[in-house]
Write a protein that holds these residues in place. Sequence first.
Motif, short mmCIF file in Angstrom:
data_model
loop_
_atom_site.label_atom_id
_atom_site.label_comp_id
_atom_site.label_asym_id
_atom_site.label_seq_id
_atom_site.Cartn_x
_atom_site.Cartn_y
_atom_site.Cartn_z
N LYS A 135 50.96 49.99 40.60
CA LYS A 135 51.36 48.73 40.01
C LYS A 135 50.75 48.58 38.61
N PRO A 136 51.49 47.95 37.69
CA PRO A 136 50.92 47.69 36.36
C PRO A 136 49.74 46.73 36.49
N MET A 137 48.70 46.93 35.70
CA MET A 137 47.50 46.15 35.86
C MET A 137 47.00 45.66 34.49
N PRO A 138 47.00 44.34 34.29
CA PRO A 138 46.48 43.83 33.01
C PRO A 138 44.97 43.97 32.94
N LEU A 139 44.44 44.03 31.74
CA LEU A 139 43.00 44.14 31.55
C LEU A 139 42.40 42.74 31.42
N PRO A 140 41.52 42.36 32.35
CA PRO A 140 40.88 41.04 32.26
C PRO A 140 40.02 40.92 31.01
N ILE A 141 39.83 39.71 30.53
CA ILE A 141 39.00 39.49 29.36
C ILE A 141 37.56 39.89 29.64
N ASN A 142 37.08 39.56 30.84
CA ASN A 142 35.73 39.92 31.26
C ASN A 142 35.67 39.91 32.78
N ILE A 143 34.53 40.27 33.35
CA ILE A 143 34.41 40.37 34.79
C ILE A 143 34.56 39.01 35.47
N GLU A 144 34.17 37.94 34.76
CA GLU A 144 34.30 36.60 35.34
C GLU A 144 35.78 36.21 35.51
N GLN A 145 36.63 36.71 34.61
CA GLN A 145 38.05 36.37 34.66
C GLN A 145 38.85 37.30 35.58
N ALA A 146 38.25 38.38 36.03
CA ALA A 146 38.97 39.34 36.87
C ALA A 146 39.19 38.78 38.28
N GLU A 147 40.32 39.17 38.87
CA GLU A 147 40.60 38.75 40.25
C GLU A 147 39.66 39.49 41.20
N LYS A 148 38.81 38.75 41.91
CA LYS A 148 37.79 39.34 42.76
C LYS A 148 38.35 39.77 44.12
N GLY A 149 37.69 40.79 44.69
CA GLY A 149 38.04 41.25 46.02
C GLY A 149 37.03 40.75 47.03
N TRP A 150 36.57 41.63 47.91
CA TRP A 150 35.66 41.27 49.00
C TRP A 150 34.19 41.32 48.58
N ASN A 151 33.95 41.64 47.32
CA ASN A 151 32.59 41.72 46.80
C ASN A 151 32.65 41.32 45.33
N LYS A 152 31.59 40.77 44.81
CA LYS A 152 31.63 40.28 43.43
C LYS A 152 31.85 41.41 42.42
N ASN A 153 31.52 42.64 42.80
CA ASN A 153 31.74 43.77 41.90
C ASN A 153 32.93 44.63 42.31
#
Length: 209
Positions: A135-153
Amino acid sequence: MLKLVVDNSNGNKKNMITCRNACDLFDYNTESCSIKNNVNVDSPYETSRCGHFLNKASMNYEELNSNFRFSLIGDEDDFLIDDEEIFHELIGTKASIKQSTYPLNPDFPSKRDDAKWFVSPDGQYGCWIINMSKKPMPLPINIEQAEKGWNKNVYKSPIPLHDHKTSLTLASKVAWVIDEEGYGQYCLLVNGKISTISSPKPYNWNKSK
């Protein structure tokens, strides 16, 4: 590789999949893993993270697996690669890197055709990128803006947005692996194989939570 999980919700530890009771690499003479140092052979969590797990021929893995539910770690737990001890080094002499080119170039090859070397924009760290998502994946501005999964990292990003902070002897073996759903996390490459996963996906994880 990124779907291995662990369940600590069932009190019957006999049903837990561990190195000791389920892996062919367990050495009964030394009561330890035969290829890795400092492994807790009774930890189902460590077993789930290990890409070298070899199911014993006499054991029905699926049958054992069905005897307990999968749930994992609480939000307060922190099983991240930021702690260097989360990745166990293979038995053997540590590489002496006198003329390291990390992070601009890896000190060790990935031994994979699908891995590309990445250097962070600030030039502070590098890792291999392995993308299993179509799937195409946009680059988040920073880690805070990224869509999180089951762990913060664990988050959706074509590149890692935080430093893995591993030692120099392991840094060139670290990979940012993106699963089929687009979630990336740090893993360790050993002889071209995704060997150790920093945050196995909980079976009952729901992205709507």
